[in-house]
Design an enzyme around this catalytic site. Structure first.
Site, PDB file in Angstrom:
ATOM      1  N   ARG A 194      -7.881 -35.556 -85.968  1.00 51.61           N
ATOM      2  CA  ARG A 194      -7.292 -36.753 -85.383  1.00 51.61           C
ATOM      3  C   ARG A 194      -8.356 -37.820 -85.181  1.00 51.61           C
ATOM      4  O   ARG A 194      -9.437 -37.520 -84.673  1.00 51.61           O
ATOM      5  CB  ARG A 194      -6.690 -36.445 -83.996  1.00 51.61           C
ATOM      6  N   HIS A 234      -2.878 -41.649 -75.757  1.00 48.57           N
ATOM      7  CA  HIS A 234      -1.419 -41.518 -75.698  1.00 48.57           C
ATOM      8  C   HIS A 234      -0.886 -42.461 -74.618  1.00 48.57           C
ATOM      9  O   HIS A 234      -1.417 -42.485 -73.500  1.00 48.57           O
ATOM     10  CB  HIS A 234      -1.021 -40.084 -75.344  1.00 48.57           C
ATOM     11  N   TYR A 257     -10.723 -34.925 -82.639  1.00 50.69           N
ATOM     12  CA  TYR A 257     -10.555 -33.468 -82.536  1.00 50.69           C
ATOM     13  C   TYR A 257      -9.799 -32.927 -83.739  1.00 50.69           C
ATOM     14  O   TYR A 257      -9.032 -33.655 -84.374  1.00 50.69           O
ATOM     15  CB  TYR A 257      -9.882 -33.076 -81.218  1.00 50.69           C
TER      16      TYR A 257
HETATM   17 FE   LIG Z   1      -3.819 -36.407 -78.780  1.00 47.81          FE
END
Ligand SMILES: [Fe+3]
Lengths: 247, 179
Positions: free
Chosen positions: A165, A170, A155
Site C-alpha cells: 500500500r 483513512h 505496508y
Molecule cells: Fe490502511
C-alpha cells in the site's frame, strides 16, 4: 472516552490469522463474497419527494461528540509518536461547492513504520506506544477540517505478489444528508507506490483516482515544526441536487 | 456545474481503532419504557457470518422529527440522537436498542464492511406501511428483505438480517443523483 483508549472491536479476536498468508485469504474471501450480485435499486424520484424521508437528513454532531484534542494524533499519549509530523487540512463541500458545516470527520491510519495499533495487523513492523492513529474533528462554518498527525508508513498487503500500500490516511465523513456518507482514503503527492496501489486503482477513472491525492501546502504547516497537506473533499448525494430538480 | 465527487474507498480491516465507540448501539435512553431491540445477523454470499461489519442507523424520533441531536459519540443516557453505530460480533450479530420512529416506520441503514468498495444503503421497516413508494417500487419477491420481523415470545424485539450476496440478497438502494 478518550481516543487514546479505543473501544475494542468485537471482531478483533475472531480473525487473528497466524501469518500474512492467512490475512490475505481473509481479505480475498471478503472481496469475493461480500459485494452484492444485484445492482442497487435506484430510488424512484417520488421517494425523496415524499415528506419525512429520513435519508435526506442526517445525524448531527457537536462539541459533546468531539473533544478539543481529538484532532491531534500526536498528543493522545504521554510521549510524542515517532515520525514526520504533518498537518492535514481542507474543506468539505457538497457538489455545488457549499460548505458542509459542523459535521464529523474521522481519521485512522498506520504509524510511521506502517503498522496499525490493531490486533488484526500482523505486519512485523514496530508498534509505537505513543501512537494510536485515530482522530476526530468537526468541520467549521466554512467546511474546513484540520488534523495534526504523523506521516504513515507504507505496508505490505500480504499474499504472494508482494503488493504494498502507498502511504494513506483513512477518512470517514458525514454530510448534511445520510446519503452523503463517505468513507475513503487520502494519499500523498509524489509517492512512488501510487501507480501500483491496488486499492487506489480500484477507482476506475484516472481523474477520480487523482482526487484522492493531497497537495503539499506550505501555508497549512507549522513553521519549523510540520509540513502541511491540503485535501478538499466533495460529498455526493441528493442533498446537493435532488432538491433542485437535477435528477 | 457540479464538482466531481471524492470517490469512495474500502473501509478496510483496521477501522476498529477509530469508528466503534462504547454505547454505539444504545440509541434508546437508559431504561426507557418504550425501548425496542432490533437485532440480526450479517452474512456473506455463502451464508457465513460477517464478523467485522459496521452498521450505522439513522431514524426519526418517536415524534417523527428528523432533527436529531448531538452527543451520539458520548451518550448522556437521556438524549435520543437518532443515530447509532454498531459493529457485528464474532457471529456476525448486531444489536441495536432504540425507540420506534414516528412517521414513516423505517430506519435508514448504512452497512460497512471490508471487501466492499463502498458502503451499502438499505432500509429497515418495522411495519409495512400501505402505499409506501419505495416498497411499491421493489419486485414482490425481494420486498420482504427490508421488513423486520417482530419476534414471537419476546417483548419489543425485532429481527432484521442482512444478506450481502446471493440467495435472499438484501435490497440495497442507489441514492446517487447522477450528473
Ligand atoms: Fe490502511
Amino acid at each position: 472516552m478518550a481516543l487514546s483508549e479505543p473501544a475494542p472491536h468485537p471482531a478483533q479476536e475472531q480473525i487473528r490469522p497466524t501469518d500474512s498468508a492467512g490475512a490475505s485469504d481473509t481479505a480475498a474471501r471478503a472481496v469475493a463474497l461480500r459485494a452484492p450480485l444485484r445492482p442497487a435499486v435506484r430510488v424512484p424520484v417520488s421517494v425523496p419527494a415524499a415528506p419525512g424521508t429520513a435519508e435526506l437528513t442526517g445525524p448531527v454532531f457537536g462539541t459533546a461528540d468531539v473533544g478539543p484534542l481529538d484532532h491531534d494524533l500526536t498528543r493522545q499519549h504521554r510521549g510524542e509518536p515517532v515520525g514526520e509530523r504533518i498537518v492535514v487540512a481542507g474543506r468539505v463541500t457538497d457538489r455545488r461547492g457549499r460548505p458542509v458545516r459542523g459535521q464529523l470527520v474521522e481519521l485512522w491510519q498506520a504509524n510511521a513504520a506502517g503498522r496499525y495499533a490493531h490486533p488484526l495487523d500482523r505486519h512485523p513492523a514496530p508498534l509505537d506506544p505513543h501512537f494510536t492513529g485515530a482522530g476526530r474533528c468537526l468541520t467549521g462554518d466554512d467546511g474546513r477540517y484540520r488534523f495534526v498527525t504523523i506521516r504513515p508508513g507504507a505496508y505490505p498487503l500480504g499474499g504472494s505478489n508482494d503488493a504494498w500500500r502507498a502511504a494513506h490516511l483513512h477518512f470517514s465523513l458525514f454530510g448534511t444528508a445520510f446519503t452523503q456518507r463517505l468513507v475513503t482514503q487520502m494519499y500523498f503527492p509524489g509517492d512512488p507506490l501510487l501507480p501500483d496501489d491496488l486499492i487506489r486503482n480500484a477507482v476506475g477513472a484516472p481523474a477520480a483516482r487523482d482526487r484522492l491525492v493531497s497537495a503539499l501546502d506550505r501555508t497549512l504547516g507549522e513553521p519549523g515544526r510540520s509540513l502541511g497537506y491540503r485535501w478538499d473533499i466533495v460529498l455526493d448525494g441528493p442533498a446537493a441536487t435532488w432538491t433542485e430538480g437535477d435528477r | 456545474m457540479l464538482l466531481p465527487p471524492t470517490p469512495s474507498q474500502t473501509i478496510g480491516p483496521y477501522y476498529g481503532t477509530a469508528l466503534p465507540f462504547p454505547g454505539g448501539g444504545d440509541a434508546a435512553p437508559a431504561g426507557h419504557p418504550a425501548a425496542v431491540t432490533l437485532h440480526g445477523h450479517v452474512r456473506d454470499g455463502e451464508g457465513a457470518p460477517v464478523p467485522d461489519g459496521l452498521l450505522e442507523f439513522w431514524q426519526a424520533g418517536p415524534d417523527g422529527s428528523l432533527t436529531g441531536a448531538p452527543g451520539s459519540l458520548r451518550r448522556d443516557g437521556e438524549t435520543f440522537t437518532g443515530w447509532a453505530r454498531v459493529p457485528t460480533d464474532r457471529d456476525g450479530h448486531y444489536v441495536l436498542r432504540t425507540l420506534l420512529p414516528g412517521g414513516a416506520p423505517y430506519l435508514a441503514l448504512c452497512v460497512h464492511a471490508r471487501g466492499l468498495d463502498r458502503h451499502l444503503f438499505t432500509r429497515v421497516y418495522v411495519a409495512e406501511p400501505p402505499g409506501d413508494a419505495l416498497l411499491a417500487a421493489l419486485p414482490a419477491d425481494r420486498r420482504a428483505t427490508l421488513l423486520a420481523r417482530r419476534e414471537a415470545g419476546r417483548r419489543n424485539a425485532y429481527r432484521f438480517d442482512v444478506t450481502l450476496q446471493g440467495d435472499g440478497e438484501t435490497v440495497f438502494l442507489d441514492w446517487s443523483a447522477g450528473d
